[in-house]
Design a protein around this motif. Sequence first.
Motif, PDB file in Angstrom:
ATOM      1  N   VAL A 152      -4.409  -4.333   0.858  1.00 36.46           N
ATOM      2  CA  VAL A 152      -3.740  -3.537  -0.172  1.00 36.46           C
ATOM      3  C   VAL A 152      -4.534  -3.523  -1.473  1.00 36.46           C
ATOM      4  CG1 VAL A 152      -2.324  -5.504  -0.912  1.00 36.46           C
ATOM      5  CG2 VAL A 152      -1.560  -3.165  -1.382  1.00 36.46           C
ATOM      6  N   TYR A 153      -5.249  -4.604  -1.756  1.00 38.69           N
ATOM      7  CA  TYR A 153      -6.037  -4.662  -2.988  1.00 38.69           C
ATOM      8  C   TYR A 153      -7.174  -3.645  -2.950  1.00 38.69           C
ATOM      9  CZ  TYR A 153      -9.021  -6.519  -6.683  1.00 38.69           C
ATOM     10  OH  TYR A 153      -9.818  -6.641  -7.804  1.00 38.69           O
ATOM     11  N   VAL A 192       2.222   1.798  -3.508  1.00 41.49           N
ATOM     12  CA  VAL A 192       1.194   2.320  -4.416  1.00 41.49           C
ATOM     13  C   VAL A 192       0.940   3.799  -4.146  1.00 41.49           C
ATOM     14  CG1 VAL A 192      -1.254   2.176  -5.014  1.00 41.49           C
ATOM     15  CG2 VAL A 192       0.090   0.082  -4.762  1.00 41.49           C
ATOM     16  N   GLY A 222       0.811  -1.209   0.000  1.00 42.63           N
ATOM     17  CA  GLY A 222       0.000   0.000   0.000  1.00 42.63           C
ATOM     18  C   GLY A 222       0.845   1.260   0.000  1.00 42.63           C
ATOM     19  N   THR A 226      -5.740  -0.107  -3.143  1.00 44.02           N
ATOM     20  CA  THR A 226      -5.312   0.252  -4.500  1.00 44.02           C
ATOM     21  C   THR A 226      -6.511   0.571  -5.384  1.00 44.02           C
ATOM     22  OG1 THR A 226      -3.363  -1.171  -4.274  1.00 44.02           O
ATOM     23  CG2 THR A 226      -4.003  -0.516  -6.507  1.00 44.02           C
ATOM     24  N   VAL A 230      -6.944   4.200  -7.056  1.00 43.90           N
ATOM     25  CA  VAL A 230      -6.998   4.294  -8.522  1.00 43.90           C
ATOM     26  C   VAL A 230      -8.327   4.888  -8.968  1.00 43.90           C
ATOM     27  CG1 VAL A 230      -7.081   2.931 -10.652  1.00 43.90           C
ATOM     28  CG2 VAL A 230      -5.345   2.442  -8.921  1.00 43.90           C
TER      29      VAL A 230
END
Length: 296
Positions: free
Chosen positions: A256-257, A170, A167, A260, A264
């Motif tokens: 983290v997914y 990113v 994270g 992200t 985004v």
Amino acid sequence: MKAFFALVHRELLEHRGAFLVAPLALIGILFTMIVLAYVSGRLNFELAAMVNPPALRVFEVGFLGFAVAWWLYLLGVLFFYCADGFSADKRNNSMLFWKSMPQSDFKILLAKFGAATALFPGLIYAAALVCGVIVYVLTLIMVSVGGEDMGTFILGAVRAYLSIAGGILVALAASILWFAPFFAWVGALSTIVGRWSVPLSILVPLLAAGIENMYVSGPAPEGGWIWSYLSYRVDFPINEEGYLRSWFMSGERFDVYQFTLDLVGRTDWMQVVLGLAFALVAIFAASEYRRRTIDN
């Protein structure tokens, strides 16, 4: 490419104080403070165990807290680096040396910008990871004192560490892309006015916004178009209400997914592309100014 990497390496040698020595010193001071606090008894793990906070939660919040601090440090230092680094050649009389070599001014400034957007953030990212390890060790001691299941915590902490590290990476990449035009702007301005680019980089947009408000009439958002646009571009999307706020309030493990996807989705990628285009134009204009100034 070898010459380009040599130029980037030169930037590291000339500015290692802010991006290598200072982070190492800050980590050393932090570690020393923790050791002294533990030896003196001010760091009371027994009391922490009695309060019985979720150990993984303590680790995640502590790790992310240090990451945010390093992120703010990076943005501030990069702004001043670009204000100084783009004009440093002129002050230390090394520009004539680099002009004698087959390296264009554009390539030299592009190397400086590359160091600001890739190399230096990588060093600060490494510093944030080291702080994560320190938080992990402290939390591990707290778990051992509190009598929690050590194996369960270690497995969960490793997963949390990798997730938060992803994270942070990113967020760093997205913020560098988002703020790239500001770094290029103050750097390009410094090739003309030197270190005065720091106040002028802020004063010039503010004057433009003020002139718009005084002399331009018609329908416009509050503060004018220039002020509204600058306010929007300064506000990094992660500051808005999103995954981080909901994660902090929920008490769930950091994902983290999901982080992200949220970042985004909140980022205006058209503005990112336009900002990068502006950065390249600004760097090219600054290189042409350098070339014509020295040649004449």
